[in-house]
Design an enzyme around this catalytic site. Structure first.
Site, PDB file in Angstrom:
ATOM      1  N   LYS A  10      59.691  68.196  87.073  1.00 60.39           N
ATOM      2  CA  LYS A  10      60.026  67.259  88.148  1.00 60.39           C
ATOM      3  C   LYS A  10      60.482  68.003  89.413  1.00 60.39           C
ATOM      4  O   LYS A  10      60.807  69.201  89.366  1.00 60.39           O
ATOM      5  CB  LYS A  10      61.105  66.290  87.645  1.00 60.39           C
ATOM      6  CG  LYS A  10      60.616  65.411  86.474  1.00 60.39           C
ATOM      7  CD  LYS A  10      61.659  64.365  86.097  1.00 60.39           C
ATOM      8  CE  LYS A  10      61.180  63.503  84.940  1.00 60.39           C
ATOM      9  NZ  LYS A  10      62.161  62.424  84.634  1.00 60.39           N
ATOM     10  N   TYR A  50      55.233  55.050  87.097  1.00 53.68           N
ATOM     11  CA  TYR A  50      56.439  54.514  86.462  1.00 53.68           C
ATOM     12  C   TYR A  50      56.482  52.981  86.491  1.00 53.68           C
ATOM     13  O   TYR A  50      57.563  52.397  86.351  1.00 53.68           O
ATOM     14  CB  TYR A  50      57.690  55.089  87.132  1.00 53.68           C
ATOM     15  CG  TYR A  50      58.011  56.497  86.666  1.00 53.68           C
ATOM     16  CD1 TYR A  50      58.459  56.748  85.373  1.00 53.68           C
ATOM     17  CD2 TYR A  50      57.873  57.590  87.525  1.00 53.68           C
ATOM     18  CE1 TYR A  50      58.762  58.035  84.931  1.00 53.68           C
ATOM     19  CE2 TYR A  50      58.167  58.887  87.095  1.00 53.68           C
ATOM     20  CZ  TYR A  50      58.618  59.082  85.796  1.00 53.68           C
ATOM     21  OH  TYR A  50      58.920  60.359  85.371  1.00 53.68           O
ATOM     22  N   PHE A  58      67.042  51.371  88.384  1.00 55.91           N
ATOM     23  CA  PHE A  58      66.888  52.693  88.986  1.00 55.91           C
ATOM     24  C   PHE A  58      65.454  52.969  89.452  1.00 55.91           C
ATOM     25  O   PHE A  58      65.156  54.073  89.887  1.00 55.91           O
ATOM     26  CB  PHE A  58      67.335  53.774  87.997  1.00 55.91           C
ATOM     27  CG  PHE A  58      66.602  53.751  86.668  1.00 55.91           C
ATOM     28  CD1 PHE A  58      65.351  54.339  86.528  1.00 55.91           C
ATOM     29  CD2 PHE A  58      67.163  53.138  85.560  1.00 55.91           C
ATOM     30  CE1 PHE A  58      64.670  54.318  85.317  1.00 55.91           C
ATOM     31  CE2 PHE A  58      66.486  53.096  84.333  1.00 55.91           C
ATOM     32  CZ  PHE A  58      65.234  53.702  84.225  1.00 55.91           C
ATOM     33  N   ARG A  86      59.679  66.099  72.685  1.00 53.07           N
ATOM     34  CA  ARG A  86      60.894  65.335  73.008  1.00 53.07           C
ATOM     35  C   ARG A  86      62.134  66.081  72.483  1.00 53.07           C
ATOM     36  O   ARG A  86      63.185  66.077  73.130  1.00 53.07           O
ATOM     37  CB  ARG A  86      60.833  63.928  72.399  1.00 53.07           C
ATOM     38  CG  ARG A  86      59.718  63.050  72.956  1.00 53.07           C
ATOM     39  CD  ARG A  86      60.018  62.465  74.305  1.00 53.07           C
ATOM     40  NE  ARG A  86      61.072  61.478  74.282  1.00 53.07           N
ATOM     41  CZ  ARG A  86      61.367  60.673  75.313  1.00 53.07           C
ATOM     42  NH1 ARG A  86      60.679  60.770  76.465  1.00 53.07           N
ATOM     43  NH2 ARG A  86      62.340  59.811  75.256  1.00 53.07           N
ATOM     44  N   THR A  92      67.466  61.941  77.559  1.00 52.40           N
ATOM     45  CA  THR A  92      67.263  61.566  78.963  1.00 52.40           C
ATOM     46  C   THR A  92      68.460  62.001  79.816  1.00 52.40           C
ATOM     47  O   THR A  92      68.292  62.595  80.887  1.00 52.40           O
ATOM     48  CB  THR A  92      67.079  60.029  79.075  1.00 52.40           C
ATOM     49  OG1 THR A  92      66.059  59.618  78.171  1.00 52.40           O
ATOM     50  CG2 THR A  92      66.735  59.612  80.497  1.00 52.40           C
ATOM     51  N   ARG A 103      66.400  70.020  79.295  1.00 53.49           N
ATOM     52  CA  ARG A 103      67.245  69.177  80.150  1.00 53.49           C
ATOM     53  C   ARG A 103      68.694  69.662  80.155  1.00 53.49           C
ATOM     54  O   ARG A 103      69.358  69.630  81.195  1.00 53.49           O
ATOM     55  CB  ARG A 103      67.137  67.712  79.703  1.00 53.49           C
ATOM     56  CG  ARG A 103      65.822  67.077  80.170  1.00 53.49           C
ATOM     57  CD  ARG A 103      65.606  65.721  79.569  1.00 53.49           C
ATOM     58  NE  ARG A 103      64.526  64.989  80.219  1.00 53.49           N
ATOM     59  CZ  ARG A 103      64.007  63.864  79.742  1.00 53.49           C
ATOM     60  NH1 ARG A 103      64.461  63.345  78.616  1.00 53.49           N
ATOM     61  NH2 ARG A 103      63.030  63.243  80.392  1.00 53.49           N
ATOM     62  N   ASN A 113      66.327  64.995  85.967  1.00 54.93           N
ATOM     63  CA  ASN A 113      66.463  65.605  84.642  1.00 54.93           C
ATOM     64  C   ASN A 113      65.341  66.597  84.306  1.00 54.93           C
ATOM     65  O   ASN A 113      64.974  66.767  83.145  1.00 54.93           O
ATOM     66  CB  ASN A 113      66.635  64.525  83.567  1.00 54.93           C
ATOM     67  CG  ASN A 113      65.455  63.580  83.481  1.00 54.93           C
ATOM     68  OD1 ASN A 113      64.522  63.692  84.249  1.00 54.93           O
ATOM     69  ND2 ASN A 113      65.503  62.660  82.544  1.00 54.93           N
ATOM     70  N   HIS A 116      59.602  65.608  82.339  1.00 53.20           N
ATOM     71  CA  HIS A 116      59.142  64.388  81.671  1.00 53.20           C
ATOM     72  C   HIS A 116      58.427  64.787  80.388  1.00 53.20           C
ATOM     73  O   HIS A 116      57.738  65.809  80.365  1.00 53.20           O
ATOM     74  CB  HIS A 116      58.158  63.638  82.577  1.00 53.20           C
ATOM     75  CG  HIS A 116      57.425  62.529  81.877  1.00 53.20           C
ATOM     76  ND1 HIS A 116      57.972  61.278  81.711  1.00 53.20           N
ATOM     77  CD2 HIS A 116      56.208  62.500  81.273  1.00 53.20           C
ATOM     78  CE1 HIS A 116      57.096  60.520  81.031  1.00 53.20           C
ATOM     79  NE2 HIS A 116      56.022  61.237  80.766  1.00 53.20           N
ATOM     80  N   GLU A 127      49.128  58.655  80.237  1.00 53.06           N
ATOM     81  CA  GLU A 127      49.693  59.517  81.286  1.00 53.06           C
ATOM     82  C   GLU A 127      48.767  60.696  81.603  1.00 53.06           C
ATOM     83  O   GLU A 127      48.592  61.062  82.767  1.00 53.06           O
ATOM     84  CB  GLU A 127      51.083  59.988  80.849  1.00 53.06           C
ATOM     85  CG  GLU A 127      52.081  58.831  80.811  1.00 53.06           C
ATOM     86  CD  GLU A 127      53.400  59.143  80.116  1.00 53.06           C
ATOM     87  OE1 GLU A 127      54.224  58.226  80.003  1.00 53.06           O
ATOM     88  OE2 GLU A 127      53.608  60.296  79.677  1.00 53.06           O
TER      89      GLU A 127
HETATM   90  P1  GDP Z   1      62.714  59.500  79.309  1.00 54.73           P
HETATM   91  O1  GDP Z   1      61.626  58.952  78.411  1.00 54.73           O
HETATM   92  O2  GDP Z   1      63.703  60.371  78.570  1.00 54.73           O
HETATM   93  O3  GDP Z   1      62.156  60.206  80.524  1.00 54.73           O
HETATM   94  O4  GDP Z   1      63.585  58.269  79.829  1.00 54.73           O
HETATM   95  P2  GDP Z   1      63.173  56.802  80.370  1.00 54.73           P
HETATM   96  O5  GDP Z   1      61.748  56.486  80.044  1.00 54.73           O
HETATM   97  O6  GDP Z   1      64.232  55.858  79.892  1.00 54.73           O
HETATM   98  O7  GDP Z   1      63.339  56.927  81.954  1.00 54.73           O
HETATM   99  C1  GDP Z   1      62.355  57.541  82.745  1.00 54.73           C
HETATM  100  C2  GDP Z   1      63.043  58.399  83.777  1.00 54.73           C
HETATM  101  O8  GDP Z   1      63.793  57.560  84.651  1.00 54.73           O
HETATM  102  C3  GDP Z   1      64.066  59.390  83.237  1.00 54.73           C
HETATM  103  O9  GDP Z   1      63.494  60.582  82.752  1.00 54.73           O
HETATM  104  C4  GDP Z   1      64.945  59.631  84.459  1.00 54.73           C
HETATM  105  O10 GDP Z   1      64.341  60.554  85.377  1.00 54.73           O
HETATM  106  C5  GDP Z   1      64.953  58.251  85.101  1.00 54.73           C
HETATM  107  N1  GDP Z   1      66.140  57.479  84.715  1.00 54.73           N
HETATM  108  C6  GDP Z   1      66.445  56.965  83.492  1.00 54.73           C
HETATM  109  N2  GDP Z   1      67.632  56.320  83.512  1.00 54.73           N
HETATM  110  C7  GDP Z   1      68.084  56.430  84.791  1.00 54.73           C
HETATM  111  C8  GDP Z   1      69.272  55.974  85.463  1.00 54.73           C
HETATM  112  O11 GDP Z   1      70.136  55.329  84.887  1.00 54.73           O
HETATM  113  N3  GDP Z   1      69.399  56.287  86.792  1.00 54.73           N
HETATM  114  C9  GDP Z   1      68.416  57.002  87.471  1.00 54.73           C
HETATM  115  N4  GDP Z   1      68.598  57.280  88.772  1.00 54.73           N
HETATM  116  N5  GDP Z   1      67.307  57.442  86.870  1.00 54.73           N
HETATM  117  C10 GDP Z   1      67.136  57.168  85.551  1.00 54.73           C
END
Ligand code: GDP
Length: 138
Positions: A10, A50, A58, A86, A92, A103, A113, A116, A127
């Site tokens: 990222k 996304y 968010f 993962r 996350t 991470r 973070n 992805h 994807e």
């Molecule tokens: P992942 O599968 O671990 O990437 O997590 P998710 O699918 O839940 O979320 C996608 C991405 O959204 C995450 O990798 C973060 O970059 C972002 N994200 C998730 N939760 C939050 C949050 O609470 N605040 C913000 N700003 N970004 C978030």
């Protein structure tokens, strides 16, 4: 079970110069690169990638962040790729991520973070197809 997953390094990590170290950790963990590109997403492209998170609070912040600088997108291959990747990247929220995970080492917030990783075989394919044509992968 598919043996491929999709990843992005990222904008936070590319801008801080962590790209090489992160790729090295992925390769040392047994993943081989089947496609790769260095690209900066437009707001529309990041929004489309996304789209599943559109209703999340968010979403706007996430889209803005993901098009704020270049990313590295890649298809990676390994046995049990999705689950093992993962594990390699960690939770996350980096505060909950295990020691030594990508991470834990490079993320600075729940949003910024560093990497992805696809969360299922189905999403890995969707994807990968979003970023790469048949000519761009092997
Ligand atoms: P992942 O599968 O671990 O990437 O997590 P998710 O699918 O839940 O979320 C996608 C991405 O959204 C995450 O990798 C973060 O970059 C972002 N994200 C998730 N939760 C939050 C949050 O609470 N605040 C913000 N700003 N970004 C978030």
């Amino acid at each position: 079970m598919s043996n491929r997953t999709f990843t992005m390094i990222k904008p936070d990590a590319t801008s801080k110069g962590h790209t090489g170290a992160i790729l090295d950790q992925m390769i040392k963990a047994g993943f081989s690169v089947k496609a790769m590109k260095w690209i900066q997403l437009s707001e529309a492209q990041a929004g489309a990638f996304y789209a599943v998170h559109k209703e999340r609070p968010f979403y706007g912040e996430l889209v803005e962040f993901m098009c704020s600088g270049p990313i590295v997108a890649a298809i990676l291959e390994k046995e049990n790729a999705v689950a093992d990747f993962r594990t390699l990247i960690g939770a996350t929220n980096f505060k909950d991520a295990a020691e030594g995970t990508i991470r834990k080492k490079y993320a600075t917030s729940i949003g910024e973070n560093a990497v992805h990783g696809s969360d299922s075989d189905e999403n890995a394919k969707i994807e990968a197809d979003f970023f790469f044509s048949g000519l761009e992968r092997f």
